[in-house]
Design a protein around this motif. Structure first.
Motif, PDB file in Angstrom:
ATOM      1  N   PHE A 156       5.552  13.739  -0.275  1.00 45.83           N
ATOM      2  CA  PHE A 156       6.172  12.478   0.368  1.00 45.83           C
ATOM      3  C   PHE A 156       5.433  11.353  -0.077  1.00 45.83           C
TER       4      PHE A 156
ATOM      5  N   PRO B 107       0.887  16.709   7.043  1.00 43.70           N
ATOM      6  CA  PRO B 107       0.700  16.166   5.539  1.00 43.70           C
ATOM      7  C   PRO B 107      -0.733  15.964   5.262  1.00 43.70           C
TER       8      PRO B 107
ATOM      9  N   SER C 175      12.342  14.615   6.664  1.00 44.38           N
ATOM     10  CA  SER C 175      11.005  13.581   6.511  1.00 44.38           C
ATOM     11  C   SER C 175      10.465  13.300   8.011  1.00 44.38           C
ATOM     12  N   LEU C 176       9.198  12.716   7.872  1.00 42.12           N
ATOM     13  CA  LEU C 176       8.967  12.390   9.206  1.00 42.12           C
ATOM     14  C   LEU C 176       9.232  11.243   9.786  1.00 42.12           C
TER      15      LEU C 176
ATOM     16  N   PHE D 135      -3.556  13.024   9.147  1.00 41.94           N
ATOM     17  CA  PHE D 135      -2.627  13.759   9.979  1.00 41.94           C
ATOM     18  C   PHE D 135      -3.193  15.054  10.533  1.00 41.94           C
TER      19      PHE D 135
ATOM     20  N   GLN E 193       1.310   0.762   9.897  1.00 42.79           N
ATOM     21  CA  GLN E 193       2.503   1.965   9.940  1.00 42.79           C
ATOM     22  C   GLN E 193       3.050   2.401   8.548  1.00 42.79           C
ATOM     23  N   LEU E 194       3.396   3.375   8.629  1.00 37.45           N
ATOM     24  CA  LEU E 194       4.032   4.324   7.262  1.00 37.45           C
ATOM     25  C   LEU E 194       5.356   4.457   7.390  1.00 37.45           C
TER      26      LEU E 194
ATOM     27  N   PHE F 116       8.035   6.963   5.449  1.00 29.45           N
ATOM     28  CA  PHE F 116       8.318   8.088   4.700  1.00 29.45           C
ATOM     29  C   PHE F 116       9.381   7.966   3.822  1.00 29.45           C
ATOM     30  N   GLY F 117       9.248   8.738   2.727  1.00 33.70           N
ATOM     31  CA  GLY F 117      10.344   9.082   1.630  1.00 33.70           C
ATOM     32  C   GLY F 117      10.978  10.437   2.144  1.00 33.70           C
ATOM     33  N   SER F 118      12.012  10.815   1.567  1.00 29.21           N
ATOM     34  CA  SER F 118      12.677  12.018   2.099  1.00 29.21           C
ATOM     35  C   SER F 118      12.065  13.256   1.539  1.00 29.21           C
TER      36      SER F 118
ATOM     37  N   TYR G 177       0.949  -1.131   0.012  1.00 23.44           N
ATOM     38  CA  TYR G 177      -0.056   0.166   0.029  1.00 23.44           C
ATOM     39  C   TYR G 177       0.869   1.191   0.069  1.00 23.44           C
TER      40      TYR G 177
ATOM     41  N   TYR H  41       1.517  12.441  -0.165  1.00 27.99           N
ATOM     42  CA  TYR H  41       1.198  13.214   0.918  1.00 27.99           C
ATOM     43  C   TYR H  41       1.865  14.713   0.528  1.00 27.99           C
TER      44      TYR H  41
ATOM     45  N   TYR I  56       4.663  11.402  15.187  1.00 26.53           N
ATOM     46  CA  TYR I  56       5.774  11.506  14.514  1.00 26.53           C
ATOM     47  C   TYR I  56       6.544  12.930  14.810  1.00 26.53           C
TER      48      TYR I  56
ATOM     49  N   GLN J 260      -4.176   6.806   6.764  1.00 25.91           N
ATOM     50  CA  GLN J 260      -3.918   7.467   8.075  1.00 25.91           C
ATOM     51  C   GLN J 260      -3.857   9.074   7.530  1.00 25.91           C
TER      52      GLN J 260
ATOM     53  N   PHE K 145      -0.802   7.628  15.640  1.00 26.09           N
ATOM     54  CA  PHE K 145       0.606   7.485  15.420  1.00 26.09           C
ATOM     55  C   PHE K 145       1.313   9.012  15.786  1.00 26.09           C
TER      56      PHE K 145
END
Lengths: 113, 119
Positions: free
Chosen positions: A89, A44, B43-44, B110, A100-101, A103-105, A32, A36, B36, B108, B34
């Protein structure tokens, strides 16, 4: 651990042009993916998601493409507008990880007038 | 769409004090939330997973005694930064999982984030 990464840290496009933001992921178990948008000083914002049993999904002005063979994800924004300027992102959810996710940079998209 | 709120949006505190941040899902129930943190231009980073009615699960390297998480109801999770120090200054963001059972997408959503500055 495995990371989700982005090819380009910054992207500048002319207003009205199409934007393509890329993302590479390394966890082959991920099923999945989400894109964002994050504006400065804000949380986000969900744009679009795609599951691993699909290779393309379209929303309003946005399209996400998933290539599982090369573990690549892209976000296409049509007719980019000044309000699209933000950091984008990609995030992945490894299968079975209770949503849980990772994230990319991030890619900073700047829309030029 | 699903809305998640955070309070406060900004907080400035002295070193050594504790700060509580609230995260609420406004139009859906979230059994999982969650937390963060995000440093400038980064990033997060997931700190912990908060489950309603049970203990939070912390990511490696996150001190559970420093970052206390309570998920007392299906719409509220709180993060308390205890004995805050300048290095704890950051942007803290929560998210709430909409499991999709009420018709929404299982994803999710935010909150707007809380900017913590420790002097």
């Amino acid at each position: 651990g495995e990371n989700v990464g982005l090819h380009l840290p910054t992207l500048s496009v002319q207003e009205g042009d199409n934007s393509i933001i890329n993302c590479a992921y390394s966890n082959s178990a991920s099923d999945y993916f989400i894109w964002y948008k994050q504006e400065s000083g804000k949380g986000p914002q969900f744009i679009i998601d795609i599951r691993s049993n699909m290779d393309k999904r379209q929303g309003q002005r946005v399209t996400v493409l998933l290539n599982k063979t090369v573990k690549h994800l892209s976000l296409q924004i049509a007719a980019t507008q000044p309000g699209d300027s933000a950091v984008y992102f990609c995030a992945e959810n490894p299968s079975g990880s209770a949503r849980q996710l990772t994230f990319g940079s991030g890619t900073q998209l700047t829309v030029l007038p | 769409g699903a809305v998640v709120s955070q309070h406060p949006s900004r907080v400035i505190c002295k070193s050594g004090t504790s700060v509580k941040i609230e995260c609420r899902s406004l139009d859906f129930q979230a059994t999982t939330m969650f937390w963060y943190r995000q440093f400038p231009k980064q990033s997060l980073m997931l700190m912990a997973t908060s489950n309603e009615g049970s203990k939070a699960t912390y990511e490696q390297g996150v001190e559970k005694d420093k970052f206390l998480i309570n998920h007392a109801s299906l719409t509220l999770s709180t993060l308390t930064v205890t004995s805050a120090h300048p290095e704890d200054s950051s942007f803290y963001i929560c998210s709430a999982r909409d499991n999709g059972l009420a018709g929404g997408a299982d994803t999710q959503y935010f909150g707007p984030g809380t900017r913590l500055t420790v002097l």
